[in-house]
Design a protein around this motif. Structure first.
Motif, short mmCIF file in Angstrom:
data_model
loop_
_atom_site.label_atom_id
_atom_site.label_comp_id
_atom_site.label_asym_id
_atom_site.label_seq_id
_atom_site.Cartn_x
_atom_site.Cartn_y
_atom_site.Cartn_z
N VAL A 146 -113.82 103.27 -13.36
CA VAL A 146 -115.12 103.77 -13.76
C VAL A 146 -115.07 105.28 -13.98
CG1 VAL A 146 -117.46 104.20 -12.90
CG2 VAL A 146 -116.46 101.92 -12.71
N ASN A 147 -114.44 105.99 -13.05
CA ASN A 147 -114.39 107.44 -13.15
C ASN A 147 -113.56 107.90 -14.35
OD1 ASN A 147 -115.22 109.95 -11.84
ND2 ASN A 147 -113.06 110.27 -11.46
N SER A 148 -112.51 107.16 -14.68
CA SER A 148 -111.64 107.55 -15.79
C SER A 148 -112.25 107.24 -17.15
CB SER A 148 -110.29 106.83 -15.68
OG SER A 148 -109.59 107.25 -14.53
N TRP A 149 -113.07 106.17 -17.25
CA TRP A 149 -113.52 105.70 -18.55
C TRP A 149 -114.99 105.92 -18.84
CZ3 TRP A 149 -110.19 104.86 -22.20
CH2 TRP A 149 -108.87 104.51 -21.87
N ASN A 150 -115.76 106.45 -17.87
CA ASN A 150 -117.19 106.65 -18.10
C ASN A 150 -117.47 107.57 -19.29
OD1 ASN A 150 -118.77 105.04 -16.49
ND2 ASN A 150 -118.89 106.49 -14.79
N ALA A 151 -116.75 108.68 -19.37
CA ALA A 151 -116.99 109.62 -20.46
C ALA A 151 -116.74 108.95 -21.81
CB ALA A 151 -116.09 110.85 -20.30
N MET A 152 -115.62 108.28 -21.93
CA MET A 152 -115.29 107.59 -23.17
C MET A 152 -116.32 106.51 -23.49
SD MET A 152 -112.91 107.63 -25.58
CE MET A 152 -111.30 108.13 -24.94
N PHE A 153 -116.81 105.81 -22.47
CA PHE A 153 -117.78 104.73 -22.67
C PHE A 153 -119.06 105.26 -23.31
CE2 PHE A 153 -121.58 102.62 -20.91
CZ PHE A 153 -121.44 101.36 -21.47
N TYR A 154 -119.62 106.34 -22.76
CA TYR A 154 -120.90 106.83 -23.28
C TYR A 154 -120.75 107.49 -24.65
CZ TYR A 154 -123.24 105.59 -18.98
OH TYR A 154 -123.77 104.87 -17.94
N VAL A 155 -119.61 108.12 -24.91
CA VAL A 155 -119.39 108.71 -26.22
C VAL A 155 -119.16 107.62 -27.27
CG1 VAL A 155 -117.82 110.13 -27.61
CG2 VAL A 155 -118.53 110.90 -25.34
N ARG A 156 -118.31 106.64 -26.93
CA ARG A 156 -117.92 105.63 -27.91
C ARG A 156 -118.99 104.55 -28.10
NH1 ARG A 156 -112.46 102.32 -26.84
NH2 ARG A 156 -111.59 104.43 -27.08
N VAL A 157 -119.51 104.02 -27.02
CA VAL A 157 -120.43 102.87 -27.11
C VAL A 157 -121.86 103.31 -27.41
CG1 VAL A 157 -121.37 100.88 -25.86
CG2 VAL A 157 -118.96 101.52 -25.57
N HIS A 158 -122.32 104.38 -26.77
CA HIS A 158 -123.71 104.80 -26.93
C HIS A 158 -123.88 106.04 -27.80
CE1 HIS A 158 -125.41 101.83 -24.19
NE2 HIS A 158 -124.46 102.11 -23.32
N ILE A 173 -114.70 97.49 -18.61
CA ILE A 173 -115.10 98.11 -17.34
C ILE A 173 -115.88 97.12 -16.49
CG2 ILE A 173 -116.26 100.06 -16.25
CD1 ILE A 173 -115.96 101.61 -18.85
N SER A 174 -116.68 96.25 -17.12
CA SER A 174 -117.44 95.23 -16.38
C SER A 174 -116.52 94.28 -15.63
CB SER A 174 -118.34 94.44 -17.33
OG SER A 174 -119.31 95.27 -17.92
N VAL A 175 -115.42 93.91 -16.26
CA VAL A 175 -114.43 93.07 -15.60
C VAL A 175 -113.80 93.81 -14.43
CG1 VAL A 175 -112.20 91.91 -15.87
CG2 VAL A 175 -113.94 91.70 -17.67
N THR A 176 -113.50 95.06 -14.65
CA THR A 176 -112.81 95.87 -13.64
C THR A 176 -113.61 96.01 -12.35
OG1 THR A 176 -111.61 97.12 -15.31
CG2 THR A 176 -111.87 98.16 -13.16
N VAL A 177 -114.92 96.26 -12.45
CA VAL A 177 -115.71 96.53 -11.25
C VAL A 177 -115.79 95.32 -10.33
CG1 VAL A 177 -117.09 98.35 -12.31
CG2 VAL A 177 -117.91 95.99 -12.39
N CYS A 178 -115.49 94.14 -10.84
CA CYS A 178 -115.51 92.94 -9.99
C CYS A 178 -114.44 92.98 -8.90
CB CYS A 178 -115.36 91.69 -10.84
SG CYS A 178 -116.80 91.37 -11.91
N ALA A 179 -113.46 93.89 -9.04
CA ALA A 179 -112.46 94.04 -7.98
C ALA A 179 -113.11 94.43 -6.66
CB ALA A 179 -111.43 95.09 -8.39
#
Length: 431
Positions: free
Chosen positions: A235-247, A389-395
């Protein structure tokens, strides 16, 4: 004897060292966007830089350096480690390819490996068991502070002077703390251990490993930490990329949002989690790991909605809750581990904990998420990163089960006898 003032001063220095640890580690998650564009890297390569490549050296070297912390002057070990990693952070600014980036990040990992085990060992000799989770949490507040400074400063620096210069500035700034840490007072080992434990000579590495393995609560604890770290580091590594790319949120906006969320939300989670853990743990030793397990069961469904909801505003609000809940584990996990182990192997205890948490969490989390993102994006478009990321957080669901299992065995595996009392131990709160 360490006085009350010295106790606070040493904890503050360790806090500042750790702030630079997380600043240096966080800036890459923001700067990876211009780095990817300039050097033409893939998501998988970025996941390697922020995850596996860093984690292997950070985790593996943490064990022998943690062992060294059980014998050598821990304050100077921390000061030397800070010198190494801040230097390599500055050198990252001259990277011209994936290979050179990888080499410099490995150098950062080598330096940072020497900090955490020695710091944990020092804190356990500054504060007794009933105040230890809170003290470690105060030290752990360096994480949100470091992330806040990392996100905000990196976002400003990359906009105004460029990503290479950002590494120079942030890397060299950490050297300011080195002389203060080098000349700090070294606390006596085993201050709060039973007399016979405190005076016992340090066991061999083989004997220390046997002690760790004999504690079933410890085995479940480190595995739980690894699986939860899988989710948190991703989550910490990909949050920035997620909001820039997806939203399509502008990078400066994302940078300041993540600075606030990680700074304020994580701080609340770390401190509240530790206070709750110490409150319930003093009444029932099983309370500390169970506080973590319950927080993770609440967090996972909130996080999944965060990465699937179409509104970026709703996603960001949920993201603040997710980040707060994710960091509840920080203080209690170390406090529980050290409550089971004598002072002469606590550096080693934290080293092994760091090894497992880093290899499973930091090593595999961002990397696997990057691979999943490449696959899902090819199939579903830009939303593929959100699915990954949704799959990942299930860990963290697996982690919650493991923390609960650790709590079941814990009552029989803590150091049961009364600890040594320090006559001059201050009664005021550690803050």
């Amino acid at each position: 004897m360490v006085s009350a003032a010295q106790r606070k001063y040493i904890l503050f220095l360790l806090f500042m060292v750790s702030v630079f640890n997380y600043v240096d580690r966080t800036i890459l998650s923001i700067l990876q966007i211009p780095i990817k564009k300039e050097l033409g890297l893939t998501d998988a390569q970025l996941g390697m830089l922020t995850g596996l490549a860093f984690a292997i050296f950070y985790a593996v070297l943490g064990v022998p350096i943690g062992r060294l912390a059980d014998y050598w002057q821990r304050r100077r070990l921390v000061a030397g480690a800070l010198t190494v990693w801040t230097g390599f952070t500055a050198l990252t600014g001259i990277a011209a390819s994936f290979a050179s980036l990888l080499g410099f990040r490995i150098g950062v990992a080598v330096g940072e490996a020497g900090s955490i085990p020695a710091s944990h060992s020092i804190i356990s000799d500054l504060y007794p068991p009933d105040r230890r989770a809170t003290a470690i949490a105060i030290f752990g507040l360096s994480l949100p502070v470091g992330i806040l400074l990392g996100y905000s400063s990196a976002g400003w620096l990359v906009t105004n002077i460029g990503w290479r210069e950002a590494f120079f500035v942030i890397g060299l700034a950490g050297l300011i703390v080195v002389p203060f840490m080098w000349f700090a007072k070294e606390p006596k080992r085993g201050t709060f251990d039973p007399v016979e434990v405190a005076k016992a000579p340090a066991p061999s590495t083989a004997e220390a490993l046997k002690i760790l393995w004999s504690k079933r609560a410890y085995r479940w604890l480190v595995l739980a930490g690894g699986f939860h770290a899988w989710a948190w580091y991703s989550v910490n590594s990909w949050n920035a990329m997620f909001y820039v790319r997806v939203h399509q949120v502008p990078l400066p906006t994302v940078s300041y949002y993540l600075a606030l969320v990680n700074g304020i939300g994580s701080a609340i989670g770390i401190y509240a989690g530790a206070r709750l853990a110490d409150y319930f743990g003093t009444r029932d030793v099983r309370g500390r790991p169970r506080v973590i397990a319950i927080s993770q069961l609440i967090m996972v469904p909130i996080a999944i909605v965060q990465y699937l909801v179409p509104s970026h505003v709703v996603s960001m609000v949920l993201g603040a809750i997710t980040m707060t809940m994710m960091l509840v584990y920080y203080g209690p996990i170390v406090a529980v581990a050290h409550q089971m182990m004598p002072a002469n192997i606590r550096g080693f205890t934290s080293g092994v904990l760091t090894l497992v948490v880093s290899l499973i969490g930091l090593g595999l989390g961002p990397l696997v998420t990057g691979f999943l993102s490449d696959k899902f994006t090819a199939a579903y478009g830009v939303q593929g990163l959100g699915y990954a990321i949704s799959v990942t957080v299930c860990a963290s669901l697996v982690s919650a089960f493991m923390f609960w299992r650790s709590s079941v065995h814990l009552p029989n595996e803590v150091l049961n006898k009364e600890p040594v009392k320090e006559a001059e131990l201050p009664k005021e709160p550690v803050v």
